[in-house]
Design an enzyme around this catalytic site. Structure first.
Site, PDB file in Angstrom:
ATOM      1  CB  CYS A 122      -0.935  -0.004   1.208  1.00 13.14           C
ATOM      2  SG  CYS A 122      -1.858  -1.524   1.354  1.00 13.14           S
ATOM      3  CG  HIS A 263      -3.428   2.890   2.642  1.00 14.19           C
ATOM      4  ND1 HIS A 263      -3.771   2.639   1.346  1.00 14.19           N
ATOM      5  CD2 HIS A 263      -3.518   1.701   3.301  1.00 14.19           C
ATOM      6  CE1 HIS A 263      -4.050   1.354   1.209  1.00 14.19           C
ATOM      7  NE2 HIS A 263      -3.911   0.771   2.382  1.00 14.19           N
ATOM      8  CG  ASN A 293      -6.461  -1.695   1.404  1.00 12.84           C
ATOM      9  OD1 ASN A 293      -5.809  -1.121   0.529  1.00 12.84           O
ATOM     10  ND2 ASN A 293      -5.899  -2.230   2.473  1.00 12.84           N
TER      11      ASN A 293
HETATM   12  N1  ACO Z   1     -17.667 -10.344   9.004  1.00  9.26           N
HETATM   13  C1  ACO Z   1     -18.063 -10.693  10.243  1.00  9.26           C
HETATM   14  N2  ACO Z   1     -17.188 -11.005  11.228  1.00  9.26           N
HETATM   15  C2  ACO Z   1     -15.883 -10.972  10.919  1.00  9.26           C
HETATM   16  C3  ACO Z   1     -15.410 -10.625   9.636  1.00  9.26           C
HETATM   17  C4  ACO Z   1     -16.371 -10.314   8.663  1.00  9.26           C
HETATM   18  N3  ACO Z   1     -16.028  -9.945   7.402  1.00  9.26           N
HETATM   19  N4  ACO Z   1     -14.056 -10.660   9.643  1.00  9.26           N
HETATM   20  C5  ACO Z   1     -13.682 -11.020  10.877  1.00  9.26           C
HETATM   21  N5  ACO Z   1     -14.779 -11.215  11.652  1.00  9.26           N
HETATM   22  C6  ACO Z   1     -14.837 -11.624  13.053  1.00  9.26           C
HETATM   23  C7  ACO Z   1     -13.592 -12.351  13.488  1.00  9.26           C
HETATM   24  O1  ACO Z   1     -13.695 -13.716  13.161  1.00  9.26           O
HETATM   25  C8  ACO Z   1     -13.608 -12.086  14.974  1.00  9.26           C
HETATM   26  O2  ACO Z   1     -14.497 -13.004  15.575  1.00  9.26           O
HETATM   27  P1  ACO Z   1     -14.132 -13.688  16.985  1.00  9.26           P
HETATM   28  O3  ACO Z   1     -13.996 -12.546  17.957  1.00  9.26           O
HETATM   29  O4  ACO Z   1     -15.296 -14.580  17.238  1.00  9.26           O
HETATM   30  O5  ACO Z   1     -12.828 -14.397  16.758  1.00  9.26           O
HETATM   31  C9  ACO Z   1     -14.217 -10.704  15.110  1.00  9.26           C
HETATM   32  O6  ACO Z   1     -14.896 -10.449  13.861  1.00  9.26           O
HETATM   33  C10 ACO Z   1     -13.194  -9.615  15.362  1.00  9.26           C
HETATM   34  O7  ACO Z   1     -12.106  -9.784  14.470  1.00  9.26           O
HETATM   35  P2  ACO Z   1     -10.894  -8.789  14.493  1.00  9.26           P
HETATM   36  O8  ACO Z   1      -9.874  -9.241  13.482  1.00  9.26           O
HETATM   37  O9  ACO Z   1     -10.427  -8.531  15.868  1.00  9.26           O
HETATM   38  O10 ACO Z   1     -11.594  -7.449  13.957  1.00  9.26           O
HETATM   39  P3  ACO Z   1     -10.979  -6.012  13.906  1.00  9.26           P
HETATM   40  O11 ACO Z   1     -11.830  -5.112  14.671  1.00  9.26           O
HETATM   41  O12 ACO Z   1      -9.502  -5.974  14.187  1.00  9.26           O
HETATM   42  O13 ACO Z   1     -11.159  -5.642  12.365  1.00  9.26           O
HETATM   43  C11 ACO Z   1      -9.816  -5.511  10.365  1.00  9.26           C
HETATM   44  C12 ACO Z   1     -10.509  -6.424  11.377  1.00  9.26           C
HETATM   45  C13 ACO Z   1     -10.876  -4.689   9.669  1.00  9.26           C
HETATM   46  C14 ACO Z   1      -9.091  -6.383   9.356  1.00  9.26           C
HETATM   47  C15 ACO Z   1      -8.831  -4.575  11.089  1.00  9.26           C
HETATM   48  O14 ACO Z   1      -8.015  -5.318  11.958  1.00  9.26           O
HETATM   49  C16 ACO Z   1      -7.932  -3.804  10.122  1.00  9.26           C
HETATM   50  O15 ACO Z   1      -8.367  -2.909   9.417  1.00  9.26           O
HETATM   51  N6  ACO Z   1      -6.621  -4.105  10.127  1.00  9.26           N
HETATM   52  C17 ACO Z   1      -5.633  -3.364   9.310  1.00  9.26           C
HETATM   53  C18 ACO Z   1      -5.769  -3.578   7.825  1.00  9.26           C
HETATM   54  C19 ACO Z   1      -4.721  -2.742   7.108  1.00  9.26           C
HETATM   55  O16 ACO Z   1      -4.549  -1.577   7.380  1.00  9.26           O
HETATM   56  N7  ACO Z   1      -3.967  -3.334   6.206  1.00  9.26           N
HETATM   57  C20 ACO Z   1      -2.838  -2.565   5.672  1.00  9.26           C
HETATM   58  C21 ACO Z   1      -2.674  -2.500   4.305  1.00  9.26           C
HETATM   59  S1  ACO Z   1      -3.192  -3.875   3.337  1.00  9.26           S
HETATM   60  C22 ACO Z   1      -1.903  -4.231   2.252  1.00  9.26           C
HETATM   61  O17 ACO Z   1      -0.767  -3.874   2.457  1.00  9.26           O
HETATM   62  C23 ACO Z   1      -2.218  -5.072   1.066  1.00  9.26           C
END
Ligand code: ACO
Length: 336
Positions: A122, A263, A293
């Site tokens: 990214c 980003h 993203n």
């Molecule tokens: N729908 C429903 N539930 C979901 C989904 C979904 N799509 N995805 C995950 N969950 C569930 C998980 O299984 C978890 O359930 P559990 O508690 O029973 O285990 C719960 O939701 C919480 O999951 P988390 O991973 O803790 O959710 P979080 O609030 O952290 O959000 C996310 C996840 C959106 C991915 C976040 O962590 C994020 O944005 N991370 C950074 C992403 C990023 O910036 N990437 C950088 C660039 S990408 C690149 O370089 C290509």
């Protein structure tokens, strides 16, 4: 002792034009509800994403990159034949080799240009900006076309709800030229990498460490794998630090920033940075609700949309900041 002469300061460079392209096909959160166990409510509240664009099967990263590049060249009023450097930032190349930039050169007819890719996820578009800035500043090239382009839909496991809801396809581009007297001047830039965290976000299969075989094909290893929560924490810290460093290197404070173009991965990450930098929410450009993203394309598409929507006036200081797999991060301050 021999005196070594100091190198001449690099010539200033400017963004002479911007362009972007996104595929026509819109995939909504409601459509994803039919594919994986998710909901519009979860995706919206955790990320801010409402829909994303998905390229056609026969529409490759290079096609989207060329369309964005052509729009940037038209705006800069530069003939493709006068482009002497093309850098494509992508983690979803048409082929492992040659570089996607080579196909873009062919599509656009920039036949005199040197063309290659950078892989910094990214942060890739801002890495490309820094490479172009120094290459042009040193006098090695004159007209550079830098492009962030991704077809992430080809590298997503569509049965993994943790990742498939996050990503989309698209491309954004900018033309970089020497700054004779015009606006769009790059004032400062900061890049960073932490390879020790490489495992947090990667595409584990399809490279030399894990070729795809008949045996491992069902595991879909050539798709994005991410430890989202960990990446989230690193993203907030690194983007905040990179922003502060670029603002300071430009001799400014965050109060001077007229528009922040971050980003576009997650609204909660953007909110956390904005709060820490004390930048007003209305001074932040956001389009992730429309595109999700798009990795290397995200900052480039946002820059073009902000430009075409008239969000930047001559003399405004604009902050660009990105974070991605690597881990990598990057920032730049531009005087529009
Ligand atoms: N729908 C429903 N539930 C979901 C989904 C979904 N799509 N995805 C995950 N969950 C569930 C998980 O299984 C978890 O359930 P559990 O508690 O029973 O285990 C719960 O939701 C919480 O999951 P988390 O991973 O803790 O959710 P979080 O609030 O952290 O959000 C996310 C996840 C959106 C991915 C976040 O962590 C994020 O944005 N991370 C950074 C992403 C990023 O910036 N990437 C950088 C660039 S990408 C690149 O370089 C290509």
């Amino acid at each position: 002792m021999t005196d070594i002469p100091s190198p001449a300061p690099p010539l200033p460079v400017r963004i002479a034009g911007t362009g972007s392209y996104v595929p026509e096909r819109v995939m909504s959160n409601a459509e994803l509800e039919k594919i994986v166990d998710t909901s519009d409510d979860w995706i919206t509240s955790r990320t801010g994403i409402k829909e994303r664009r998905i390229a056609r099967a026969n529409e490759f990263t290079s096609h989207m990159a060329a369309k964005a590049g052509q729009r940037a060249l038209e705006q800069a009023e530069i003939d493709p034949a006068d482009v002497d450097l093309i850098i494509v930032a992508t983690i979803t190349p048409d082929t492992l080799t040659p570089a996607t930039a080579c196909y873009v050169q062919q599509h656009l007819g920039c036949l005199k240009s040197v063309a290659f890719d950078v892989s910094a996820a990214c942060s890739g578009f801002l890495y490309a900006l820094e490479l172009a800035r120094h290459s042009i500043g040193a006098g090695a090239f004159r007209n550079a076309l830098i492009i962030g382009a991704e077809k992430l839909s080809s590298f997503v496991n569509w049965s993994d709800r943790n990742t498939c809801v996050l990503f989309g396809d698209g491309a954004g581009a900018a033309v970089i030229t020497p700054s004779l007297n015009g606006g769009g001047r790059v004032l400062s830039s900061q890049l960073g990498t932490d390879g020790a965290q490489a495992e947090l976000l990667n595409i584990p299969g399809g490279g030399s460490s894990c070729p795809i075989t008949i045996e491992n094909a069902p595991q879909q290893l050539a798709t994005l794998a991410m430890q989202g929560r960990e990446v989230f924490k690193h993203a907030v810290n690194a983007m905040k630090r990179a922003s502060i460093e670029a603002i300071s290197a430009a001799g400014l404070t965050s109060q001077d920033i007229k528009l922040l173009i971050p980003h576009q991965a997650n609204l909660r990450i953007i909110d956390a940075i904005v709060e820490r930098l004390e930048i007003a929410k209305e001074d932040v450009f956001i389009n992730l609700h429309k595109y999700g993203n798009t990795s290397a394309a995200a900052v480039a598409i946002a820059l073009d949309e902000a430009h075409r929507e008239g969000r930047m006036e001559r003399g405004d200081k604009i902050l660009l900041v990105a974070f991605g797999a690597g881990l990598t991060w990057a920032s730049a301050v531009i005087e529009w």
